[in-house]
Motif scaffolding. Structure first.
Motif, PDB file in Angstrom:
ATOM      1  N   GLY A  79      37.640  38.170  61.330  1.00  0.00           N
ATOM      2  CA  GLY A  79      38.390  37.986  60.092  1.00  0.00           C
ATOM      3  C   GLY A  79      37.463  37.660  58.928  1.00  0.00           C
ATOM      4  N   LEU A  80      36.483  36.813  59.183  1.00  0.00           N
ATOM      5  CA  LEU A  80      35.499  36.456  58.157  1.00  0.00           C
ATOM      6  C   LEU A  80      34.691  37.686  57.747  1.00  0.00           C
ATOM      7  CD1 LEU A  80      34.055  34.208  56.522  1.00  0.00           C
ATOM      8  CD2 LEU A  80      32.502  33.962  58.480  1.00  0.00           C
ATOM      9  N   GLU A  81      34.340  38.506  58.726  1.00  0.00           N
ATOM     10  CA  GLU A  81      33.581  39.722  58.440  1.00  0.00           C
ATOM     11  C   GLU A  81      34.339  40.643  57.486  1.00  0.00           C
ATOM     12  OE1 GLU A  81      31.486  43.411  60.931  1.00  0.00           O
ATOM     13  OE2 GLU A  81      33.076  42.213  61.853  1.00  0.00           O
ATOM     14  N   LEU A  82      35.628  40.819  57.723  1.00  0.00           N
ATOM     15  CA  LEU A  82      36.431  41.667  56.844  1.00  0.00           C
ATOM     16  C   LEU A  82      36.456  41.111  55.417  1.00  0.00           C
ATOM     17  CD1 LEU A  82      39.480  42.371  59.201  1.00  0.00           C
ATOM     18  CD2 LEU A  82      37.663  43.979  58.594  1.00  0.00           C
ATOM     19  N   TYR A  83      36.557  39.799  55.313  1.00  0.00           N
ATOM     20  CA  TYR A  83      36.581  39.147  53.997  1.00  0.00           C
ATOM     21  C   TYR A  83      35.241  39.306  53.287  1.00  0.00           C
ATOM     22  CZ  TYR A  83      37.011  35.366  50.531  1.00  0.00           C
ATOM     23  OH  TYR A  83      37.027  34.631  49.373  1.00  0.00           O
ATOM     24  N   LYS A  84      34.156  39.067  53.982  1.00  0.00           N
ATOM     25  CA  LYS A  84      32.822  39.158  53.379  1.00  0.00           C
ATOM     26  C   LYS A  84      32.488  40.576  52.941  1.00  0.00           C
ATOM     27  CE  LYS A  84      31.445  34.833  53.910  1.00  0.00           C
ATOM     28  NZ  LYS A  84      31.123  33.954  52.743  1.00  0.00           N
ATOM     29  N   GLN A  85      33.025  41.568  53.661  1.00  0.00           N
ATOM     30  CA  GLN A  85      32.762  42.965  53.319  1.00  0.00           C
ATOM     31  C   GLN A  85      33.714  43.497  52.256  1.00  0.00           C
ATOM     32  OE1 GLN A  85      32.629  45.428  56.823  1.00  0.00           O
ATOM     33  NE2 GLN A  85      30.878  44.363  57.694  1.00  0.00           N
ATOM     34  N   GLY A  86      34.649  42.683  51.811  1.00  0.00           N
ATOM     35  CA  GLY A  86      35.575  43.099  50.771  1.00  0.00           C
ATOM     36  C   GLY A  86      36.707  43.980  51.259  1.00  0.00           C
ATOM     37  N   LYS A  87      36.904  44.034  52.585  1.00  0.00           N
ATOM     38  CA  LYS A  87      38.014  44.818  53.119  1.00  0.00           C
ATOM     39  C   LYS A  87      39.360  44.155  52.817  1.00  0.00           C
ATOM     40  CE  LYS A  87      35.824  48.242  55.075  1.00  0.00           C
ATOM     41  NZ  LYS A  87      36.097  49.666  54.756  1.00  0.00           N
ATOM     42  N   VAL A  88      39.347  42.836  52.686  1.00  0.00           N
ATOM     43  CA  VAL A  88      40.551  42.083  52.330  1.00  0.00           C
ATOM     44  C   VAL A  88      40.171  41.035  51.291  1.00  0.00           C
ATOM     45  CG1 VAL A  88      41.644  42.408  54.589  1.00  0.00           C
ATOM     46  CG2 VAL A  88      40.198  40.398  54.203  1.00  0.00           C
ATOM     47  N   LYS A  89      41.180  40.630  50.525  1.00  0.00           N
ATOM     48  CA  LYS A  89      40.964  39.590  49.533  1.00  0.00           C
ATOM     49  C   LYS A  89      41.493  38.233  50.002  1.00  0.00           C
ATOM     50  CE  LYS A  89      41.101  42.798  45.627  1.00  0.00           C
ATOM     51  NZ  LYS A  89      41.768  43.159  44.343  1.00  0.00           N
ATOM     52  N   LYS A  90      42.375  38.270  50.995  1.00  0.00           N
ATOM     53  CA  LYS A  90      42.982  37.037  51.497  1.00  0.00           C
ATOM     54  C   LYS A  90      42.896  37.002  53.019  1.00  0.00           C
ATOM     55  CE  LYS A  90      44.550  35.993  47.311  1.00  0.00           C
ATOM     56  NZ  LYS A  90      44.149  34.788  46.539  1.00  0.00           N
ATOM     57  N   GLU A 131      39.063  25.050  59.081  1.00  0.00           N
ATOM     58  CA  GLU A 131      37.740  24.446  58.884  1.00  0.00           C
ATOM     59  C   GLU A 131      36.632  25.480  59.059  1.00  0.00           C
ATOM     60  OE1 GLU A 131      37.861  21.194  61.635  1.00  0.00           O
ATOM     61  OE2 GLU A 131      38.523  19.776  60.088  1.00  0.00           O
ATOM     62  N   TYR A 132      36.828  26.418  59.981  1.00  0.00           N
ATOM     63  CA  TYR A 132      35.822  27.466  60.178  1.00  0.00           C
ATOM     64  C   TYR A 132      35.693  28.311  58.920  1.00  0.00           C
ATOM     65  CZ  TYR A 132      33.511  31.637  61.946  1.00  0.00           C
ATOM     66  OH  TYR A 132      32.632  32.677  62.114  1.00  0.00           O
ATOM     67  N   MET A 133      36.799  28.739  58.361  1.00  0.00           N
ATOM     68  CA  MET A 133      36.752  29.583  57.180  1.00  0.00           C
ATOM     69  C   MET A 133      36.151  28.852  55.985  1.00  0.00           C
ATOM     70  SD  MET A 133      37.688  32.556  58.016  1.00  0.00           S
ATOM     71  CE  MET A 133      38.503  33.382  59.388  1.00  0.00           C
ATOM     72  N   LEU A 134      36.530  27.609  55.805  1.00  0.00           N
ATOM     73  CA  LEU A 134      35.975  26.838  54.691  1.00  0.00           C
ATOM     74  C   LEU A 134      34.477  26.592  54.852  1.00  0.00           C
ATOM     75  CD1 LEU A 134      38.862  24.233  54.207  1.00  0.00           C
ATOM     76  CD2 LEU A 134      38.240  26.105  52.663  1.00  0.00           C
ATOM     77  N   SER A 135      34.043  26.361  56.079  1.00  0.00           N
ATOM     78  CA  SER A 135      32.623  26.105  56.318  1.00  0.00           C
ATOM     79  C   SER A 135      31.771  27.367  56.142  1.00  0.00           C
ATOM     80  CB  SER A 135      32.414  25.536  57.725  1.00  0.00           C
ATOM     81  OG  SER A 135      32.728  26.508  58.714  1.00  0.00           O
ATOM     82  N   HIS A 136      32.427  28.517  56.078  1.00  0.00           N
ATOM     83  CA  HIS A 136      31.703  29.775  55.868  1.00  0.00           C
ATOM     84  C   HIS A 136      31.980  30.351  54.476  1.00  0.00           C
ATOM     85  CE1 HIS A 136      31.271  29.433  60.240  1.00  0.00           C
ATOM     86  NE2 HIS A 136      30.254  30.255  60.119  1.00  0.00           N
ATOM     87  N   GLN A 137      32.239  29.466  53.546  1.00  0.00           N
ATOM     88  CA  GLN A 137      32.313  29.787  52.118  1.00  0.00           C
ATOM     89  C   GLN A 137      33.427  30.765  51.745  1.00  0.00           C
ATOM     90  OE1 GLN A 137      28.867  29.747  53.624  1.00  0.00           O
ATOM     91  NE2 GLN A 137      29.297  27.590  53.121  1.00  0.00           N
ATOM     92  N   VAL A 138      34.546  30.725  52.476  1.00  0.00           N
ATOM     93  CA  VAL A 138      35.720  31.458  52.013  1.00  0.00           C
ATOM     94  C   VAL A 138      36.381  30.613  50.922  1.00  0.00           C
ATOM     95  CG1 VAL A 138      37.963  32.430  52.632  1.00  0.00           C
ATOM     96  CG2 VAL A 138      36.059  32.535  54.264  1.00  0.00           C
ATOM     97  N   LYS A 139      36.732  31.223  49.814  1.00  0.00           N
ATOM     98  CA  LYS A 139      37.337  30.474  48.719  1.00  0.00           C
ATOM     99  C   LYS A 139      38.650  29.844  49.177  1.00  0.00           C
ATOM    100  CE  LYS A 139      35.443  33.472  45.090  1.00  0.00           C
ATOM    101  NZ  LYS A 139      35.793  34.416  43.988  1.00  0.00           N
ATOM    102  N   PRO A 140      38.865  28.569  48.909  1.00  0.00           N
ATOM    103  CA  PRO A 140      40.103  27.906  49.334  1.00  0.00           C
ATOM    104  C   PRO A 140      41.364  28.633  48.899  1.00  0.00           C
ATOM    105  CG  PRO A 140      38.522  26.284  48.580  1.00  0.00           C
ATOM    106  CD  PRO A 140      37.926  27.624  48.272  1.00  0.00           C
ATOM    107  N   ASP A 141      41.366  29.172  47.674  1.00  0.00           N
ATOM    108  CA  ASP A 141      42.543  29.880  47.185  1.00  0.00           C
ATOM    109  C   ASP A 141      42.874  31.112  48.022  1.00  0.00           C
ATOM    110  OD1 ASP A 141      42.997  28.092  45.158  1.00  0.00           O
ATOM    111  OD2 ASP A 141      41.991  29.277  43.615  1.00  0.00           O
ATOM    112  N   ASP A 142      41.879  31.637  48.723  1.00  0.00           N
ATOM    113  CA  ASP A 142      42.063  32.887  49.469  1.00  0.00           C
ATOM    114  C   ASP A 142      42.544  32.667  50.903  1.00  0.00           C
ATOM    115  OD1 ASP A 142      41.231  34.273  47.250  1.00  0.00           O
ATOM    116  OD2 ASP A 142      39.154  34.516  47.938  1.00  0.00           O
ATOM    117  N   ILE A 143      42.731  31.415  51.297  1.00  0.00           N
ATOM    118  CA  ILE A 143      43.149  31.122  52.675  1.00  0.00           C
ATOM    119  C   ILE A 143      44.599  30.652  52.685  1.00  0.00           C
ATOM    120  CG2 ILE A 143      42.641  29.833  54.782  1.00  0.00           C
ATOM    121  CD1 ILE A 143      39.849  29.285  53.633  1.00  0.00           C
TER     122      ILE A 143
END
Length: 245
Positions: A90-101, A121-133
């Motif tokens: 899921g993080l990979e898809l977000y980092k590659q811009g495949k999804v915005k949320k 906590e995993y997503m936040l610790s890997h710099q996913v924007k809080p608004d996007d979760i």
């Protein structure tokens, strides 16, 4: 013993054999029908999946509004291997811009069990924007997760992140719910109970088919939280986290 008694005994033994043969034949017919229905329905799931967009290569999957990451077992605060691989993908898809949320959906129905806190906590610790979760606390089953994605989070197009042995059921449900769903296969390792999961899916798919036929509702719905906004209000106080700076 008279001839009459002997005849009666033979007749009773014959009827007893007929009775057991009839019962055996009846059970055989019932199990045969159930087996046929199970195989036929699972073939239907397989055909739906084969005609869907699914891949284990993130570069091949179309863009969508959101990646739906369903929960799985956690041990204390540690995600199971299955859940960890879903989070990684899921993080990979977000980092590659495949999804915005990212929509995290899992079981938080008990005070002593929480799948969602380690996921968040995993997503936040890997710099996913809080608004996007976004967090769905009532994703008790795949059916609940997908109905709530459509009705609560107003999702129209999503990438469902899971292992390949679970995805046919999710894609089938998405199709029946008129939710445009792509499958991202996140088999990043060999899992200990993989054979068990494959067999369990036979009955799980039958249940999914039954749920669709009878319009089984999710356990909970709730007011809408559109996926294009900020997801922070969906975290609730049940997931106390410190947002990394």
């Amino acid at each position: 013993m008279t001839n009459r008694d002997s005849y009666i005994n033979k007749t009773l033994r014959f009827l007893s054999r007929v009775k057991w043969k009839s019962l055996f034949l009846g059970f055989a017919i019932i199990f045969g029908i159930l087996g046929f229905v199970t195989l036929a329905s699972n073939l239907g799931f397989w055909l739906v999946y084969q005609n869907s967009i699914h891949t284990n290569n993130s570069s091949e999957i179309p863009e969508a509004e959101v990646a739906i990451v369903p929960g799985a077992a956690v041990y204390g605060k540690t995600p199971s291997p299955i859940l960890m691989d879903r989070l990684v993908c899921g993080l990979e898809l977000y980092k590659q811009g495949k999804v915005k949320k990212i929509l995290l959906s899992g079981d938080n129905g008990k005070t002593n069990y929480n799948e969602l806190r380690p996921m968040l906590e995993y997503m936040l610790s890997h710099q996913v924007k809080p608004d996007d979760i976004f967090v769905d606390h009532a994703g008790f089953r795949t059916l609940d997760t997908l109905i709530r994605a459509k009705e609560v989070f107003l999702v129209k197009k999503a990438i469902f992140v899971s292992q390949s042995f679970f995805l046919p059921r999710a894609i089938y449900l998405g199709k029946e719910l008129e939710l445009e769903l792509y499958g991202y296969e996140c088999n990043l390792r060999t899992y200990k109970k993989e054979t068990y999961y494959l067999f369990r899916e036979l009955s799980a798919r039958m249940l999914a088919w039954w749920d669709i036929q009878w319009d089984t509702p999710p356990k909970y719905l709730g007011k809408p939280y559109p996926i294009e906004g900020s997801g922070m209000s969906t975290w609730k106080g049940s997931i106390p986290v410190t947002i990394p700076k």
